[in-house]
Design a protein around this motif. Structure first.
Motif, PDB file in Angstrom:
ATOM      1  N   HIS A  23      32.509 121.375 -16.962  1.00 20.65           N
ATOM      2  CA  HIS A  23      31.014 121.889 -16.346  1.00 20.65           C
ATOM      3  C   HIS A  23      30.472 121.634 -14.957  1.00 20.65           C
ATOM      4  O   HIS A  23      30.487 122.488 -13.933  1.00 20.65           O
ATOM      5  N   LEU A  24      29.855 120.273 -15.249  1.00 27.70           N
ATOM      6  CA  LEU A  24      29.221 119.789 -13.989  1.00 27.70           C
ATOM      7  C   LEU A  24      30.779 119.493 -13.000  1.00 27.70           C
ATOM      8  O   LEU A  24      30.836 120.143 -11.345  1.00 27.70           O
ATOM      9  N   GLN A  25      31.684 119.267 -13.546  1.00 28.21           N
ATOM     10  CA  GLN A  25      33.200 119.275 -12.204  1.00 28.21           C
ATOM     11  C   GLN A  25      33.335 120.453 -12.042  1.00 28.21           C
ATOM     12  O   GLN A  25      33.984 120.719 -10.421  1.00 28.21           O
ATOM     13  N   ARG A  26      32.769 122.031 -12.384  1.00 30.34           N
ATOM     14  CA  ARG A  26      33.404 123.602 -11.795  1.00 30.34           C
ATOM     15  C   ARG A  26      31.783 124.141 -11.045  1.00 30.34           C
ATOM     16  O   ARG A  26      31.741 124.901 -10.719  1.00 30.34           O
ATOM     17  N   LYS A  27      31.116 122.931 -10.757  1.00 30.13           N
ATOM     18  CA  LYS A  27      29.650 123.650 -10.749  1.00 30.13           C
ATOM     19  C   LYS A  27      29.018 125.055 -11.590  1.00 30.13           C
ATOM     20  O   LYS A  27      28.125 125.333 -10.958  1.00 30.13           O
ATOM     21  N   GLU A  28      28.978 124.335 -12.690  1.00 27.77           N
ATOM     22  CA  GLU A  28      28.764 125.384 -13.135  1.00 27.77           C
ATOM     23  C   GLU A  28      27.280 125.001 -14.373  1.00 27.77           C
ATOM     24  O   GLU A  28      27.366 124.764 -15.518  1.00 27.77           O
ATOM     25  N   TYR A  29      26.831 124.365 -13.232  1.00 25.51           N
ATOM     26  CA  TYR A  29      25.309 123.949 -13.777  1.00 25.51           C
ATOM     27  C   TYR A  29      24.052 124.246 -15.124  1.00 25.51           C
ATOM     28  O   TYR A  29      23.883 123.587 -16.221  1.00 25.51           O
ATOM     29  N   HIS A 102      17.356 121.848  -6.066  1.00 29.80           N
ATOM     30  CA  HIS A 102      18.885 121.402  -6.334  1.00 29.80           C
ATOM     31  C   HIS A 102      19.375 120.390  -5.185  1.00 29.80           C
ATOM     32  O   HIS A 102      20.833 120.209  -4.538  1.00 29.80           O
ATOM     33  N   PRO A 104      20.229 116.530  -3.740  1.00 28.25           N
ATOM     34  CA  PRO A 104      21.231 115.577  -4.145  1.00 28.25           C
ATOM     35  C   PRO A 104      20.005 114.656  -5.535  1.00 28.25           C
ATOM     36  O   PRO A 104      18.551 114.444  -5.027  1.00 28.25           O
ATOM     37  N   SER A 105      20.596 114.408  -6.751  1.00 38.55           N
ATOM     38  CA  SER A 105      20.690 112.792  -7.129  1.00 38.55           C
ATOM     39  C   SER A 105      19.661 111.399  -6.392  1.00 38.55           C
ATOM     40  O   SER A 105      18.645 111.484  -7.441  1.00 38.55           O
TER      41      SER A 105
END
Length: 191
Positions: A23-29, A102, A104-105
């Protein structure tokens, strides 16, 4: 008494979130930070790292958690931490990303660490200058009524960019990049 302050990430350090990474790789947060978080398995090496940093003997330690998990997952996160016997997992020690944030970390982690340092009275204001003064005082061994002994401060994260950003902003913090895959690979090489 030695004072230790530990600031620890959750995902990738304490929580194995590999089953959510797609999900993270597909930006499905929304899906990455969804109910499947309750299925995370504790990373025992991360829990052991916390235990080893806590030390033994006359030590006063405080553990805080700085995570990119959104605020809406606070209860789920606290329940998971408690179920996995993670120490000092109290709501006031859990610093989370605001739901609409949103950024950056690395930027988020620097802000979270700064908030924690303020709560612990290591720094004041928006600058780490007070903390640097305390650190310099500790190094040269001169303590006055105006200075306090700076605690040993550790920041643990699985993302080296986060560790670098925090340690660049607060050079008196010892950064630890926790990489379980690298640890597993080294373990296999040593067999």
């Amino acid at each position: 008494m030695n004072e230790i302050l530990i600031i620890c990430d959750i995902d990738g350090v304490l929580a194995n979130c590999e089953h959510r990474l797609e999900h993270l790789q597909r930006k499905e947060y929304g899906a990455f930070y969804g109910v499947k978080m309750a299925d995370d398995i504790v990373i025992e090496e991360g829990r052991l790292l916390l235990k080893s940093l806590r030390g033994s003997g006359p030590v006063s330690e405080a553990i805080y958690y700085a995570t990119g998990r959104p605020e809406r997952t606070r209860n789920l996160t606290l329940n998971w931490l408690e179920a996995c016997c993670i120490p000092q997992a109290w709501s006031e020690r859990l610093f989370m990303r605001k739901d609409a944030d949103h950024r950056p970390s690395p930027e988020l982690k620097v802000e979270q660490v700064e908030e924690i340092l303020k709560v612990r009275n290591v720094i004041s204001g928006s600058s780490p200058i007070d903390g640097l003064k305390k650190m310099a005082t500790k190094i040269i061994g001169i303590f006055t009524s105006e200075t306090e002994k700076l605690p040993n401060i550790y920041f643990i994260d699985d993302d080296p960019k986060n560790v670098k950003a925090v340690c660049d902003k607060f050079p008196f913090i010892t950064g630890i990049t926790f990489d379980i895959k690298r640890m597993e690979e080294q373990g296999k090489e040593n067999e």
